[in-house]
Design an enzyme around this catalytic site. Structure first.
Site, short mmCIF file in Angstrom:
data_model
loop_
_atom_site.label_atom_id
_atom_site.label_comp_id
_atom_site.label_asym_id
_atom_site.label_seq_id
_atom_site.Cartn_x
_atom_site.Cartn_y
_atom_site.Cartn_z
N LYS A 46 5.33 -3.68 3.85
CA LYS A 46 5.04 -2.89 3.34
C LYS A 46 6.18 -3.90 1.74
CE LYS A 46 1.73 -0.05 4.82
NZ LYS A 46 1.38 0.56 5.42
N GLN A 90 2.69 7.18 3.85
CA GLN A 90 2.59 6.71 5.72
C GLN A 90 1.76 8.44 6.38
OE1 GLN A 90 3.19 3.43 5.86
NE2 GLN A 90 1.73 3.93 7.60
N ASP A 113 -3.89 3.65 -1.37
CA ASP A 113 -4.24 3.49 -0.16
C ASP A 113 -5.77 3.55 0.15
OD1 ASP A 113 -2.85 2.47 2.34
OD2 ASP A 113 -2.50 4.52 2.74
#
Ligand code: NAD
Length: 278
Positions: A46, A90, A113
C-alpha cells in the site's frame, strides 16, 4: 479483465492529477498492530503504491501486546492530525482488541477502507462517502471493460461487510442498475442461482467453488476469494474450467487484488477532496 493494468492506469491518473494540483501533500496513514507477516506485506504494498501515486505515506506500528487504549490513542492522533487525509487500520487486530471500537474513531472523511458504521451508512443512504476498496475495484473493472450492468442480473457469493454486502449495494445503485442477489453459505442450489447471473462475483474464500456449471455463457466473472495453498494463491473460481464459458473473467492473482490497492489510492484522493484539502 486485467486488474494490474487497470490499477497502473488508476495510479498514473492520480499521479497526474496531483501534479496538476501543484503537488499538495496528500497523506495516507496506516496502523499495524503486531507482526503478522501477510499484514506486513499488504501494508508495504500500500505504501509503495501511495508513493507511486505521488502521495505521502505514514506508518504507525504497534506491538502485538498493545492495549486497547494504546491502539485507540494512536488512531486518535491521526484523526486529529490535519496533515493526514486517509487512515487505514490493518485488520485483523490481534486477539483481545476490539476492532469495532477502533474503527468507530475514524471519521467518514478519512475512512479510506470504507468499513466504518458511518461509511456503510452513507453507502446505504446514497450519500457521498468512501466505499470499501475491493467491491469498488470490481465496479471499476466492469466500467473499464465495458460490461453493461443496467437491467442485468448479478449474483454475489459472500455477505461480509468487507466485500459481499457493499458489492450488492454498489451493483444495485441508481445509475448502475443491476439486479443483485446476495448468496451465502446457506443458499440452496448455489450453482443454479449463479447460472442466472450476467455478472458473478465470488467472494467466499473457498478455493475452486465456482466451476463451469455455475456460469452462464457470456457472463462476467470476478474472482475475489483468496486461498493460500501449497501451490500458491488460488481463487474461488476454477479459472481453467470457466474461462471458455465466461464472456470476461479476472485472473487470480492479477485481478481483484491489485484493484483493491488501486481503489485505496483513489479513496485517499477522494478523502483529501472530502476534507477540502484539495
Ligand atoms: P468472510 O469469511 O467474512 O465471508 C465469506 C462469505 O462467504 C460468508 O458470507 C459466507 O457465507 C460465504 N461463503 C463461505 N463459503 C461459502 C460457500 N461454500 N458457498 C456460498 N457462500 C459461502 O470473508 P471476506 O472478508 O468477505 O473475504 C472473502 C474472500 O475474499 C476471502 O478469501 C478473502 O481472503 C478474500 N479477499 C480478497 C480481496 C481481494 O483484494 N481480492 C480483498 C478482501 C478479501
Amino acid at each position: 479483465m486485467d486488474g494490474k493494468r487497470l490499477r497502473d492506469e488508476i495510479v498514473a491518473g492520480i499521479r497526474a492529477e496531483i501534479r496538476q494540483l501543484g503537488d499538495p501533500s496528500i497523506t495516507l496513514a496506516t496502523v499495524l498492530v503486531g507482526a503478522d507477516k501477510p499484514s506486513q506485506i499488504y501494508v508495504r504494498n500500500k505504501h509503495r503504491k501511495a508513493e507511486e501515486s505521488g502521495m505521502v505515506s505514514r506508518h504507525v506500528e504497534l506491538a502485538a501486546d498493545s492495549s486497547q487504549d494504546e491502539v485507540e490513542e494512536a488512531v486518535r492522533d491521526l484523526v486529529n492530525d490535519s496533515a493526514v487525509h486517509g487512515i487505514l487500520v490493518q485488520l485483523p487486530l490481534p486477539e483481545g482488541l476490539d476492532a469495532e471500537r477502533v474503527l468507530d474513531l475514524i471519521p467518514p472523511e478519512k475512512d479510506v477502507d470504507g468499513l466504518t458504521e458511518r461509511s456503510m451508512g452513507r453507502l446505504v443512504r446514497g450519500r457521498p462517502g468512501l466505499v470499501p476498496c475491493t467491491p469498488l475495484g470490481v465496479m471499476r473493472l466492469l466500467d473499464r471493460y465495458g460490461v453493461s450492468t443496467s437491467g442485468k442480473r448479478a449474483v454475489v457469493i459472500g455477505r461480509s461487510t468487507l466485500v459481499g454486502l457493499p458489492q450488492v449495494l454498489l451493483l444495485g445503485r441508481k445509475g448502475v442498475d443491476a439486479t443483485p442477489t446476495l448468496a451465502h453459505s446457506r443458499t440452496t442450489d448455489l450453482a443454479a442461482q449463479c447460472r442466472e447471473a450476467d455478472i458473478l462475483v465470488a467472494a467466499a474464500g473457498m478455493a475452486g467453488l465456482v466451476t463451469a456449471d455455475f456460469v452462464k455463457p457470456g457472463a462476467a466473472v470476478f474472482d475475489v476469494g483468496i486461498s493460500r495453498t501449497e501451490g500458491g494463491i488460488v481463487g474461488d473460481v476454477d479459472f481453467d474450467g470457466v474461462e471458455s464459458i465466461a464472456g470476461a473473467i479476472t485472473p487470480m492473482p492479477g485481478g481483484t487484488g491489485p484493484m483493491t490497492i488501486g481503489c485505496l489510492m483513489e479513496n485517499t484522493l477522494t478523502a483529501a477532496k472530502l476534507l477540502g484539502a484539495i
